[in-house]
Design an enzyme around this catalytic site. Structure first.
Site, PDB file in Angstrom:
ATOM      1  N   CYS A 185       1.102  -1.482  -0.135  1.00  0.00           N
ATOM      2  CA  CYS A 185      -0.062  -0.365   0.033  1.00  0.00           C
ATOM      3  C   CYS A 185       1.275   1.173  -0.140  1.00  0.00           C
ATOM      4  CB  CYS A 185      -0.526  -0.149   1.491  1.00  0.00           C
ATOM      5  SG  CYS A 185      -1.556   1.692   1.392  1.00  0.00           S
ATOM      6  N   ASP A 213      -0.356  -5.199   0.361  1.00  0.00           N
ATOM      7  CA  ASP A 213      -2.072  -5.989  -0.031  1.00  0.00           C
ATOM      8  C   ASP A 213      -1.291  -7.560  -1.021  1.00  0.00           C
ATOM      9  OD1 ASP A 213      -3.772  -3.805   0.546  1.00  0.00           O
ATOM     10  OD2 ASP A 213      -2.171  -2.544  -1.559  1.00  0.00           O
ATOM     11  N   VAL A 232       2.292 -12.760 -24.327  1.00  0.00           N
ATOM     12  CA  VAL A 232       2.777 -12.334 -24.139  1.00  0.00           C
ATOM     13  C   VAL A 232       4.160 -14.407 -22.973  1.00  0.00           C
ATOM     14  CG1 VAL A 232       3.694 -11.997 -21.609  1.00  0.00           C
ATOM     15  CG2 VAL A 232       2.612 -10.821 -23.175  1.00  0.00           C
ATOM     16  N   GLU A 233       5.125 -13.799 -22.930  1.00  0.00           N
ATOM     17  CA  GLU A 233       5.475 -15.530 -22.047  1.00  0.00           C
ATOM     18  C   GLU A 233       4.954 -15.878 -20.645  1.00  0.00           C
ATOM     19  OE1 GLU A 233       7.930 -18.450 -20.794  1.00  0.00           O
ATOM     20  OE2 GLU A 233       8.232 -16.629 -20.054  1.00  0.00           O
ATOM     21  N   SER A 234       5.058 -16.530 -20.114  1.00  0.00           N
ATOM     22  CA  SER A 234       4.315 -16.993 -18.969  1.00  0.00           C
ATOM     23  C   SER A 234       5.374 -16.499 -18.100  1.00  0.00           C
ATOM     24  CB  SER A 234       3.310 -18.616 -18.595  1.00  0.00           C
ATOM     25  OG  SER A 234       4.189 -19.168 -19.175  1.00  0.00           O
ATOM     26  N   HIS A 281      -4.787   0.502  -5.985  1.00  0.00           N
ATOM     27  CA  HIS A 281      -4.990  -0.148  -6.777  1.00  0.00           C
ATOM     28  C   HIS A 281      -5.399   0.057  -7.979  1.00  0.00           C
ATOM     29  CE1 HIS A 281      -4.655  -2.407  -3.184  1.00  0.00           C
ATOM     30  NE2 HIS A 281      -6.168  -2.341  -2.684  1.00  0.00           N
ATOM     31  N   GLU A 282      -5.825   0.573  -8.226  1.00  0.00           N
ATOM     32  CA  GLU A 282      -6.857   1.564  -9.680  1.00  0.00           C
ATOM     33  C   GLU A 282      -5.248   1.977 -10.746  1.00  0.00           C
ATOM     34  OE1 GLU A 282      -7.110   2.948  -6.576  1.00  0.00           O
ATOM     35  OE2 GLU A 282      -9.452   3.518  -6.762  1.00  0.00           O
TER      36      GLU A 282
END
Ligand SMILES: [Ca+2]
Ligand SMILES: [Ca+2]
Ligand SMILES: [Ca+2]
Ligand SMILES: [Ca+2]
Ligand SMILES: [Ca+2]
Ligand SMILES: [Ca+2]
Ligand SMILES: [Ca+2]
Ligand SMILES: [Ca+2]
Ligand SMILES: [Ca+2]
Ligand SMILES: [Ca+2]
Ligand SMILES: [Ca+2]
Ligand SMILES: [Ca+2]
Ligand SMILES: [Ca+2]
Ligand SMILES: [Ca+2]
Ligand SMILES: [Ca+2]
Ligand SMILES: [Ca+2]
EC number: 1.7.1.13
Lengths: 155, 155, 155, 155, 155, 155, 155, 155, 155, 155
Positions: G53, G60, G75-77, G94-95
């Site tokens: 946070c 968080d 995208v490679e995992s 968070h946003e």
């Protein structure tokens, strides 16, 4: 009461019962729609459906779900139970069972719209869920049918 | 407190109670919508509905769900409880119960839009879930009604 | 630490606390939206909401859900907590609570779009779930608002 | 009816209500056990409990579960509701709340056996669930109490 | 079939039905246990139970669960359905309902062991679940009864 | 409020925070047990636990559950949160984490009984759930400990 | 094997690990899309996300969900895992987290369409779930983006 | 990274991999128990187990659960993964798989107590769940073993 | 393959199949227990059981669960499937079905211990779940049997 | 029967089985669609899919879901099982597996519409769920395809 008719047990064990376990569409009955001023859905959920595999003769199990919008007639629920009993010792592919049930509803009550789903239990680790639907031709319900097909199973 | 009114038990056992267990649409009451500037939904969930089967006289059980968009009036929730009590010793088909409740709401508050679902418990392994809806005629809500019917139960 | 401030227990027991338990919309605060180039949703889920019934004075309980698309400002989450605390000893109908929360958000941050749902626990076997929404007038979001209302609770 | 008492809304908004929101054990009431010939359990589930944190003054939420085996008296459920209301603006640690409720039951009805659980919602990502129990001293129920403690939460 | 007996609807609506909705223990019937060589459990789950509150006259709802080990007789399931129907317009406290059902089973079939649970739906945010049990006196089943009471609801 | 301390964001981004993310048992604190006359359980559920794998340095995640019966002291919940934070950048095997947490509780409050479970999320399709417990030596709680171990995970 | 590298434990305990726990977008890597002839979705579900946070420095936790339709690259995992690790000791609202992740995907692979949701665990009884999405400008995917935003969280 | 080793795809497609897919108990490895002063459980949950049916050669799937109380050694989790891989192209009856896994654990680490469950997916509508357990002979754990067998699957 | 044997459909529709749908205990077969040195449980779950009601001739549905500890023999799972098929057009009370299945297992393999549960779907809103068990006489398993009966359904 | 073919166990253990565990699209077979007058969906759910990771050679697990609207042909379900078996010792990326299965269906039966989802289990705490779909070119189904893609995973 069970203790009063105990002889019935042997009787039935002999196969002498009045229920029909071979496919019979005449078992399905109907009655008048008393609310024609509103279009509405009726949903039947039938988790105790069983038929036989046409290839192996082994029992299959499914939940059959019927959603329909009545026109002049509704399907009577006790007759639906007896009609579904009639698949018990009858063999058909899953895709056929669903289409046959839909066609029998159409023949009896010609609903504005109807759809039938068969959620069959797995065999060999794979389960099959056919979904068929129909609308009266030449009506706005044909677009309704296309939209419902579009939305099926797309959670 | 329970220990203070214990005589009430026998009294009620004799059937002498002020609640009405025969269908009575006058029990439903309303009050003013204080937020007319926004269209909004009110949903009632009523899992304790019971009525009688009109064919056999046996009890039926359902969850009744009402979703509506108010116009000038809202339905008062305690009166809704009393109104639903009035089906307790009353007999009607599942399809009729749902249409009757919807029509009683319309007669009392004429909402912009309303829908009623009855999720009845199974009989003979089959359950019936009728869904009816309505919109004020000549308004944009008629298209809303058609779209809601189209989307019903299509998970 | 709890063992260091143990006197606080009696203090608070006397009702002497700085939290506000009567409705106070000034508690809600905001901060700048740093991502104005993309429209995005923020969802708040608040399962610990409680207020009082305006008719009986008894406590009501609900989960409040707010979904909004910010314009220039976002609501600060700790201030939202304090704002929702302020309903604790305040009385309002369920339909009013939902509309009031929505209007307080609009007054503070005027979002492009907002919706508020209140999932209240049952009373007398019936639960009420109001849903209200709003969009800035004269924008494309008004159609968005109508579509969201159309889709509410139609599982 | 809501539409008949609309003035009540303002009234209550002013805080003028007869419910007690400060801890008051005299609210709990009882009545006679009519079935003393069989030992039996009564379980109360109370998912709408709220009190205040004694350190911060912020609201806490919990489900309170009481299981007891009555001796001569039973706790009346509506009085239990009012009694639990009285924790609303009262502050106590979670462990204390559970022990206090248990002791108030013992003082009122001295049950053969009683246990109280408080399932509090999380704070800072941690939730606390205290479990306390009791049995009449010098009876076989003391072994019962020890066995119940032994089995708690051991899923 | 529904379409053949449509007059029945009005008939029943008039209250003229053969089902008994006032408590009548003579409705419960039994038949012989054909497997006395093994002790075994029979469990009945009855999620459609409804009675009236003796204080207010309002409907209560519950799931009634009966677990018993038969001695010479078993309870017939259709008669159990009719017997539970007879609570429909009858008033009793939750704790009494559970003890009464247990005693009626004992009077009819004197099982080796029996237990009855009533899972009543909440009122005012609190639900009550009474659990009563019994064993034939002077038998090993008395210890069985004590152990079952000890284990109740201790998840 | 977030809009008042916006500079804090960069500050913290630089790693300059007062929380401790390396294992530190001194963070755990306690306070007095005010209810020594009854043995009771306190359960902590901590679903947000994270530490590092000692072999690979990659993050691990778990729900830590602590059940204990206090003697003279209880563990303070906010200090527990800070203590669990201190595992964040610390590496240990799952079996060690559970035993270490248990031993730190014992060192601080020497409870009559304690058990700790770590429900770690899967790695390579396998999840590990260690369960350790303890009782004061020379007391009846040693039998309690053995019984709890016997019952673990035996659903 | 764990028993072979036991020295690693102390090593890592000293903070000497090659994983990066401060935000680093260069960790994200990609590879070629071999199926450009069909538009298709790739969904990543990442339930083990943790950051700090920015106001309090406390951890968080969230589940991050990314849905995208690739253009020329995927995208490679494993690199996604390392990239998400880099938020571990990093602070952001968070946003912001959700918008930052989305923008890093866009910078690396410029997908036809992408959306990111962050389901953060509750703080103070409130949880926040931001949802952001994007489409290539000047393409049909912009309408796709608007429709997805319209449908978010409207169950 | 996937984009760097793309040639590996063809390589593996040719079957040239170092993992062993024929039963090999030497793959299981162990390390020292650092907490011998407390008896504790370690639980492994392995939902990705697959082997072959010895009669038909078709794949079987199961969740394997191992609960054990270590003596001097613990099983290393990555080696467990490799060991379970070795059943991939190996055929054995469900009852044998469970007993074989248990015996391999015993041979390697001789735990104080161990149990193994195999929750196999259904074939022909029937699923099989074998449960085997073991304790060191001549110890108190033999009674532990008997009690665990007694409690299995008795929900 | 379905497309190669399409004539089979009509064939089976005529009832000409080799599966036996009248009760036939000779269908159950067994094989040797290869692990007699450890007592272990085998659990069969059979959710696709159907038979006929001996009073009405209507289909009944159940999940049959068999838990047993083998002595010298195990029941073969494919033969169990065929054996359960043989109840398809056979009538018996729920309590009898469960006892009959148990006795047929005993006759074939005389297990150390066995229990059979039948979870039948509801009729008239009531479901019946019989539970029977058995142990070899004169062995320690008789106490095991009594303990399992004691624990049945006591959640 | 298992007890009759016990030699088969060793045989299969030697790898000598007729099932194919290397990718082979020729295993997929079809049969005629007998209901061309209605467009309908067929859904296959396959929760027992396993293949190998092309980078590491380790097993991957997924549920494969196929939804399609047949044109002249349907896929035979037993052949689908054998076809999916053929991925068992084959390596491919998750995104490729889903596209390959879709293309093999198209090559065999050219359905009006088809979609394939692969719900792979997590690796490193991240799971990947690719979704691909297709429609016959130049038909109304292309719009259907675009709408289904738009709705994917947007719960
Ligand atoms: Ca389905
Ligand atoms: Ca049903
Ligand atoms: Ca429904
Ligand atoms: Ca709702
Ligand atoms: Ca929280
Ligand atoms: Ca708990
Ligand atoms: Ca209630
Ligand atoms: Ca309960
Ligand atoms: Ca796990
Ligand atoms: Ca566990
Ligand atoms: Ca969410
Ligand atoms: Ca199967
Ligand atoms: Ca199982
Ligand atoms: Ca029923
Ligand atoms: Ca049951
Ligand atoms: Ca997933």
């Amino acid at each position: 009461m069970r203790n009063k008719n105990i002889a019935g047990l042997t009787h039935l064990g002999s196969g002498d019962t009045s229920y029909i376990f071979q496919y019979d569409p005449t078992l399905l009955e109907c009655f008048d729609n008393k609310h024609p001023e509103h279009d509405y859905f009726v949903q039947f959920k039938c988790p105790e459906f069983t038929s036989l595999c046409p290839m192996t003769g082994q029992p299959d199990f499914a939940t059959i779900i019927v959603n329909y919008i009545p026109d002049k007639k509704l399907v009577e629920s006790k007759s639906l139970k007896l009609y579904l009993f009639s698949f018990r010792n009858h063999g058909d592919f899953h895709e056929d069972v669903v289409n046959i049930i839909m066609k029998d509803f159409i023949a009896l009550i010609d609903p504005k719209y109807i759809e039938v789903v068969g959620e069959f239990t797995p065999r060999g680790g794979i389960s099959i869920h056919p979904f068929a639907n129909y609308a009266q031709t030449g009506t706005k319900w044909e677009n309704f049918r296309d939209q419902r097909l579009l939305s099926y199973g797309n959670k």
